[in-house]
Design a protein around this motif. Structure first.
Motif, PDB file in Angstrom:
ATOM      1  N   LEU A  54      44.666  40.165  22.542  1.00 53.04           N
ATOM      2  CA  LEU A  54      44.402  39.536  21.251  1.00 53.04           C
ATOM      3  C   LEU A  54      43.377  38.414  21.396  1.00 53.04           C
ATOM      4  O   LEU A  54      42.385  38.385  20.681  1.00 53.04           O
ATOM      5  CB  LEU A  54      45.701  39.001  20.653  1.00 53.04           C
ATOM      6  CG  LEU A  54      45.659  38.678  19.163  1.00 53.04           C
ATOM      7  CD1 LEU A  54      45.332  39.920  18.353  1.00 53.04           C
ATOM      8  CD2 LEU A  54      46.990  38.104  18.699  1.00 53.04           C
ATOM      9  N   CYS A  55      43.607  37.494  22.303  1.00 53.09           N
ATOM     10  CA  CYS A  55      42.677  36.388  22.559  1.00 53.09           C
ATOM     11  C   CYS A  55      42.436  36.290  24.059  1.00 53.09           C
ATOM     12  O   CYS A  55      43.344  36.496  24.862  1.00 53.09           O
ATOM     13  CB  CYS A  55      43.244  35.066  22.047  1.00 53.09           C
ATOM     14  SG  CYS A  55      43.378  34.949  20.253  1.00 53.09           S
ATOM     15  N   MET A  56      41.223  35.928  24.432  1.00 53.05           N
ATOM     16  CA  MET A  56      40.908  35.795  25.851  1.00 53.05           C
ATOM     17  C   MET A  56      41.590  34.574  26.459  1.00 53.05           C
ATOM     18  O   MET A  56      41.994  34.593  27.624  1.00 53.05           O
ATOM     19  CB  MET A  56      39.392  35.703  26.034  1.00 53.05           C
ATOM     20  CG  MET A  56      38.947  35.555  27.478  1.00 53.05           C
ATOM     21  SD  MET A  56      37.165  35.596  27.669  1.00 53.05           S
ATOM     22  CE  MET A  56      36.873  37.367  27.504  1.00 53.05           C
ATOM     23  N   HIS A  57      41.743  33.490  25.649  1.00 51.18           N
ATOM     24  CA  HIS A  57      42.336  32.278  26.200  1.00 51.18           C
ATOM     25  C   HIS A  57      43.603  31.882  25.441  1.00 51.18           C
ATOM     26  O   HIS A  57      44.703  32.207  25.857  1.00 51.18           O
ATOM     27  CB  HIS A  57      41.316  31.140  26.175  1.00 51.18           C
ATOM     28  CG  HIS A  57      41.813  29.868  26.782  1.00 51.18           C
ATOM     29  ND1 HIS A  57      42.243  29.803  28.088  1.00 51.18           N
ATOM     30  CD2 HIS A  57      41.961  28.611  26.278  1.00 51.18           C
ATOM     31  CE1 HIS A  57      42.631  28.562  28.370  1.00 51.18           C
ATOM     32  NE2 HIS A  57      42.478  27.820  27.280  1.00 51.18           N
ATOM     33  N   THR A  58      43.480  31.193  24.313  1.00 52.99           N
ATOM     34  CA  THR A  58      44.638  30.693  23.574  1.00 52.99           C
ATOM     35  C   THR A  58      44.677  31.296  22.178  1.00 52.99           C
ATOM     36  O   THR A  58      43.656  31.326  21.487  1.00 52.99           O
ATOM     37  CB  THR A  58      44.593  29.158  23.460  1.00 52.99           C
ATOM     38  OG1 THR A  58      44.560  28.594  24.777  1.00 52.99           O
ATOM     39  CG2 THR A  58      45.805  28.637  22.717  1.00 52.99           C
ATOM     40  N   CYS A  59      45.853  31.769  21.784  1.00 56.86           N
ATOM     41  CA  CYS A  59      46.062  32.316  20.444  1.00 56.86           C
ATOM     42  C   CYS A  59      46.863  31.306  19.637  1.00 56.86           C
ATOM     43  O   CYS A  59      47.899  30.815  20.093  1.00 56.86           O
ATOM     44  CB  CYS A  59      46.795  33.655  20.520  1.00 56.86           C
ATOM     45  SG  CYS A  59      47.147  34.391  18.905  1.00 56.86           S
ATOM     46  N   VAL A  60      46.378  30.990  18.442  1.00 63.04           N
ATOM     47  CA  VAL A  60      47.045  30.036  17.563  1.00 63.04           C
ATOM     48  C   VAL A  60      47.485  30.779  16.304  1.00 63.04           C
ATOM     49  O   VAL A  60      46.641  31.300  15.558  1.00 63.04           O
ATOM     50  CB  VAL A  60      46.120  28.857  17.198  1.00 63.04           C
ATOM     51  CG1 VAL A  60      46.837  27.886  16.265  1.00 63.04           C
ATOM     52  CG2 VAL A  60      45.654  28.141  18.450  1.00 63.04           C
ATOM     53  N   ASN A  61      48.794  30.839  16.066  1.00 60.28           N
ATOM     54  CA  ASN A  61      49.307  31.509  14.874  1.00 60.28           C
ATOM     55  C   ASN A  61      49.114  30.622  13.650  1.00 60.28           C
ATOM     56  O   ASN A  61      49.329  29.415  13.683  1.00 60.28           O
ATOM     57  CB  ASN A  61      50.790  31.839  15.046  1.00 60.28           C
ATOM     58  CG  ASN A  61      51.329  32.653  13.891  1.00 60.28           C
ATOM     59  OD1 ASN A  61      50.828  33.739  13.595  1.00 60.28           O
ATOM     60  ND2 ASN A  61      52.341  32.134  13.213  1.00 60.28           N
ATOM     61  N   THR A  62      48.686  31.243  12.550  1.00 63.81           N
ATOM     62  CA  THR A  62      48.540  30.551  11.282  1.00 63.81           C
ATOM     63  C   THR A  62      49.276  31.342  10.210  1.00 63.81           C
ATOM     64  O   THR A  62      49.723  32.464  10.450  1.00 63.81           O
ATOM     65  CB  THR A  62      47.061  30.397  10.891  1.00 63.81           C
ATOM     66  OG1 THR A  62      46.456  31.701  10.801  1.00 63.81           O
ATOM     67  CG2 THR A  62      46.300  29.587  11.928  1.00 63.81           C
ATOM     68  N   ALA A  63      49.404  30.782   9.028  1.00 63.49           N
ATOM     69  CA  ALA A  63      50.107  31.452   7.941  1.00 63.49           C
ATOM     70  C   ALA A  63      49.354  32.715   7.529  1.00 63.49           C
ATOM     71  O   ALA A  63      48.245  32.650   7.019  1.00 63.49           O
ATOM     72  CB  ALA A  63      50.254  30.519   6.749  1.00 63.49           C
ATOM     73  N   GLY A  64      49.932  33.849   7.802  1.00 65.55           N
ATOM     74  CA  GLY A  64      49.334  35.125   7.424  1.00 65.55           C
ATOM     75  C   GLY A  64      48.246  35.609   8.344  1.00 65.55           C
ATOM     76  O   GLY A  64      47.657  36.661   8.107  1.00 65.55           O
ATOM     77  N   SER A  65      47.956  34.888   9.407  1.00 68.00           N
ATOM     78  CA  SER A  65      46.870  35.303  10.293  1.00 68.00           C
ATOM     79  C   SER A  65      47.016  34.588  11.636  1.00 68.00           C
ATOM     80  O   SER A  65      48.098  34.140  12.011  1.00 68.00           O
ATOM     81  CB  SER A  65      45.517  34.992   9.644  1.00 68.00           C
ATOM     82  OG  SER A  65      44.453  35.494  10.435  1.00 68.00           O
ATOM     83  N   TYR A  66      45.904  34.481  12.357  1.00 66.59           N
ATOM     84  CA  TYR A  66      45.847  33.785  13.634  1.00 66.59           C
ATOM     85  C   TYR A  66      44.385  33.497  13.940  1.00 66.59           C
ATOM     86  O   TYR A  66      43.484  34.027  13.284  1.00 66.59           O
ATOM     87  CB  TYR A  66      46.448  34.651  14.760  1.00 66.59           C
ATOM     88  CG  TYR A  66      45.576  35.827  15.126  1.00 66.59           C
ATOM     89  CD1 TYR A  66      44.664  35.750  16.178  1.00 66.59           C
ATOM     90  CD2 TYR A  66      45.622  37.008  14.395  1.00 66.59           C
ATOM     91  CE1 TYR A  66      43.842  36.822  16.492  1.00 66.59           C
ATOM     92  CE2 TYR A  66      44.818  38.077  14.704  1.00 66.59           C
ATOM     93  CZ  TYR A  66      43.935  37.988  15.750  1.00 66.59           C
ATOM     94  OH  TYR A  66      43.112  39.042  16.053  1.00 66.59           O
ATOM     95  N   HIS A  67      44.139  32.651  14.925  1.00 69.08           N
ATOM     96  CA  HIS A  67      42.775  32.478  15.414  1.00 69.08           C
ATOM     97  C   HIS A  67      42.816  32.150  16.901  1.00 69.08           C
ATOM     98  O   HIS A  67      43.845  31.707  17.430  1.00 69.08           O
ATOM     99  CB  HIS A  67      42.017  31.396  14.631  1.00 69.08           C
ATOM    100  CG  HIS A  67      42.544  30.012  14.836  1.00 69.08           C
ATOM    101  ND1 HIS A  67      43.468  29.442  13.993  1.00 69.08           N
ATOM    102  CD2 HIS A  67      42.267  29.079  15.780  1.00 69.08           C
ATOM    103  CE1 HIS A  67      43.751  28.219  14.404  1.00 69.08           C
ATOM    104  NE2 HIS A  67      43.033  27.972  15.493  1.00 69.08           N
TER     105      HIS A  67
END
Length: 404
Positions: free
Chosen positions: A209-222
């Motif tokens: 999903l992410c190469m380094h850090t995944c940050v969950n957000t409301a309805g999505s992520y970045h």
């Protein structure tokens, strides 16, 4: 034909009437009667043909109604499957060929099919998913993970992570859907809870999903990258920022800017000191020995030139791996030798000949960063076993703490 038969019948009737001394119709009356009979027969014929066509049409419709209609798989949908209690369902498209996935809350394990596919028969493949407690000490009424701590008796509070679902009535049954990034709440189909994509991919497909850090957000992520990296156009990969090329550094004119993965180094190159030998810097990364006095053996034993080479690599790079090659532009003697000086880097490096006038430095094992490794590669030129000159390359290897 009908007219001929009718005409003969009328003539026969006239003959009978005459034999009985009765008056017979005139010729004009006879022709008028024939015309009226012809019209009547034509009308009957037209009506008969219309009824025949109507009957054929009804037979065709009856035949087509007995054939089972084919299912248009591009628009056909399966009924939404029930999400498991103490878990959640991922997927909001229920068309033929599409999949839905099931996850359980912490403390529960999944039984049944983890993935189900909508088949051409408009039925779901596999067994219905269910979440069972790992042991008896776990509350069977625990809810799926949401932004705030909840229980089955108190529904989660409305927030950016909890939203109302959209429900419709289909054939007397209530079907609810959620916006993208949300799934139906297991205890209340009228609520949608955020899907933690970061946790989902961490458990199922790490690193994708992410190469380094995944940050969950409301309805999505970045995705986020460490300091010294920028997020690539694919919004998941991290790309090193070259501070030296962008002139985003604080190195002085006397220093050399060396870009590393995730940062940079400001290095001041100094020429070496040997007994009875002096050096002059002929380029930012090269020092050459001044001419020696005649008969000064100590000076002649010092390297003719010293080159500085700086490299940046990622952690856990596969080994063995060739880092760089050194070669002689011209050979005055009859022999060239390549080797490592001293004990510096002996545990991580090796030197081998790759050609008649070329040697190469190898990294022989993987290195976990952050780390700084150094090695000195010596190329010696001999004539009948007598030393003609030594040429040294000092290699500094900066190992990133990341594998990208």
């Amino acid at each position: 034909m009908y007219r001929g038969v009718l005409f003969l019948g009328i003539l026969f009737t006239c003959q009978v009437l005459r034999s009985q001394s009765q008056d017979c119709v005139s010729r004009q009356e006879l022709q008028s009667t024939l015309r009226q009979v012809h019209k009547l027969l034509s009308a009957h014929e037209t009506s008969f043909l219309q009824n025949l066509r109507s009957l054929r049409k009804k037979l065709s419709l009856l035949q087509s109604s007995t054939v089972k209609p084919s299912i248009n798989t591009s628009t056909a949908v399966c009924l939404p499957p029930e999400p498991p209690a103490n878990g959640r369902m991922l997927g909001r498209v229920f068309r033929v060929g599409h999949e839905v996935h099931f996850l359980c809350s912490p403390g529960f394990r999944l039984t049944g099919a983890e993935t189900r596919v909508c088949l051409d028969s408009l039925a779901w493949s596999g067994e219905q998913a269910a979440c069972k407690a790992v042991d008896s000490g776990i509350n069977n009424d625990a809810t799926s993970s949401v932004a705030t701590s909840t229980s089955s008796s108190s529904p989660p509070l409305m927030s950016a992570y909890v939203r109302p679902s959209r429900c419709i009535e289909v054939q007397g049954s209530k079907h609810c859907t959620c916006e993208q990034g949300y799934s139906i709440y297991s205890q209340d189909r009228g609520l949608c809870t955020d899907i933690d994509e970061c946790e989902l991919f961490r458990l199922t497909q790490p690193g994708r999903l992410c190469m380094h850090t995944c940050v969950n957000t409301a309805g999505s992520y970045h995705c986020q990258c460490p300091v010294g990296y920028s997020l690539s156009r694919d919004s998941r990969s991290c790309q090193d920022i070259d501070e030296c090329e962008r002139a985003a550094h604080n190195c002085t004119k006397e220093q050399v800017c060396v870009n590393t993965f995730g940062g940079h180094r400001c290095i001041e190159v100094e020429c070496p000191r040997f007994r009875n030998a002096s050096y002059v810097k002929t380029s930012p990364l090269r020092c050459e020995r001044n001419p020696c006095l005649e008969g000064d053996k100590a000076c002649l034993q010092a390297p003719v030139s010293v080159n500085f080479h700086f490299m940046s690599v990622v952690s856990n790079m596969t080994a063995p791996r060739v880092l760089f090659r050194v070669s002689a532009a011209r050979v005055l003697g009859d022999t060239l030798r390549f080797g490592l000086l001293g004990n510096r880097g002996g545990a991580h490096f090796a030197v081998q000949r790759s050609g008649k006038q070329t040697g190469q430095l190898l990294l022989v094992d993987t290195v976990q960063g952050p780390a700084t490794l150094e090695a000195e590669v010596e190329m010696s030129e001999l004539e009948r076993r007598m030393m003609l000159g030594r040429y040294v390359t000092r290699v500094t290897l900066f190992v990133s703490p990341y594998n990208f």
